[in-house]
Design an enzyme around this catalytic site. Structure first.
Site, short mmCIF file in Angstrom:
data_model
loop_
_atom_site.label_atom_id
_atom_site.label_comp_id
_atom_site.label_asym_id
_atom_site.label_seq_id
_atom_site.Cartn_x
_atom_site.Cartn_y
_atom_site.Cartn_z
N GLU A 155 4.13 -7.91 2.84
CA GLU A 155 4.39 -8.84 3.95
C GLU A 155 3.92 -8.25 5.28
O GLU A 155 3.31 -8.93 6.10
CB GLU A 155 5.89 -9.15 4.06
CG GLU A 155 6.50 -9.80 2.84
CD GLU A 155 7.02 -8.81 1.82
OE1 GLU A 155 6.33 -7.81 1.54
OE2 GLU A 155 8.11 -9.04 1.29
N ILE A 178 0.87 -1.18 0.00
CA ILE A 178 0.00 0.00 0.00
C ILE A 178 0.90 1.22 0.00
O ILE A 178 1.54 1.53 1.02
CB ILE A 178 -0.93 0.00 1.24
CG1 ILE A 178 -1.75 -1.30 1.29
CG2 ILE A 178 -1.85 1.22 1.21
CD1 ILE A 178 -2.48 -1.53 2.60
N1 THU Z 1 7.56 -4.19 -1.68
C1 THU Z 1 6.80 -5.12 -1.03
O1 THU Z 1 5.59 -4.97 -0.85
N2 THU Z 1 7.43 -6.24 -0.58
C2 THU Z 1 8.74 -6.53 -0.80
O2 THU Z 1 9.20 -7.59 -0.40
C3 THU Z 1 9.59 -5.57 -1.51
C4 THU Z 1 8.97 -4.28 -1.86
C5 THU Z 1 6.85 -3.02 -2.24
C6 THU Z 1 7.10 -1.71 -1.58
C7 THU Z 1 6.79 -0.74 -2.70
O3 THU Z 1 5.39 -0.49 -2.74
C8 THU Z 1 7.17 -1.49 -3.97
O4 THU Z 1 7.26 -2.85 -3.60
C9 THU Z 1 8.47 -1.04 -4.59
O5 THU Z 1 9.48 -1.02 -3.67
#
Ligand code: THU
Length: 128
Positions: A55, A43
């Protein structure tokens, strides 16, 4: 729960991600100590630092429903490469994980590799 099954749940979840800034959609699914499954997506926020990863969304949903133990985590993105949890998420997982907690890192095509949490975050910080 089979690893494949949890990867599929995380994969289907990622389409709900709110990622207008990066365009990088992530889905996560966690299995708790009581056997329940909680899902989460990333988000994002116009103030980028306020972004929450998939996560952590899944873990926070679980914990706010009274869960305190995370046994298994699957992560999925649209990338052709494996997706790994960021450092902050590893620390959050350490809070509710244990020595047998496993992290399933997947590719968009469904391939996955499984890690022990303690191998992804050795010497995690604990206030114990
Ligand atoms: N992001 C995640 O949701 N989980 C991860 O393990 C790595 C990064 C998201 C954060 C952000 O919204 C986007 O990926 C780019 O960094």
């Amino acid at each position: 729960m089979k690893y494949e099954e949890l990867v599929k749940i995380a994969s289907e979840e990622k389409h709900k991600a709110y990622a207008p800034y990066s365009g990088f959609k992530v889905g996560a699914a966690v299995v708790t100590g009581t056997g329940n499954v909680y899902t989460g997506v990333n988000i994002e926020n116009a103030s980028y630092g306020a972004t929450n990863c998939a996560e952590r969304t899944a873990v926070f949903k679980a914990v706010s429903n009274g869960e305190r133990k995370i046994d298994l985590v699957a992560i999925s993105s649209e990338s052709d490469d494996y997706i790994f949890p960021c450092g902050i998420c590893r620390q959050v997982l350490a809070e509710f994980g244990h020595k047998d907690t496993k992290i399933i890192c997947s590719k968009n095509n469904g391939d996955f590799i499984v890690f022990k949490l303690e191998d992804l975050l050795p010497h995690a910080f604990y206030l114990k």
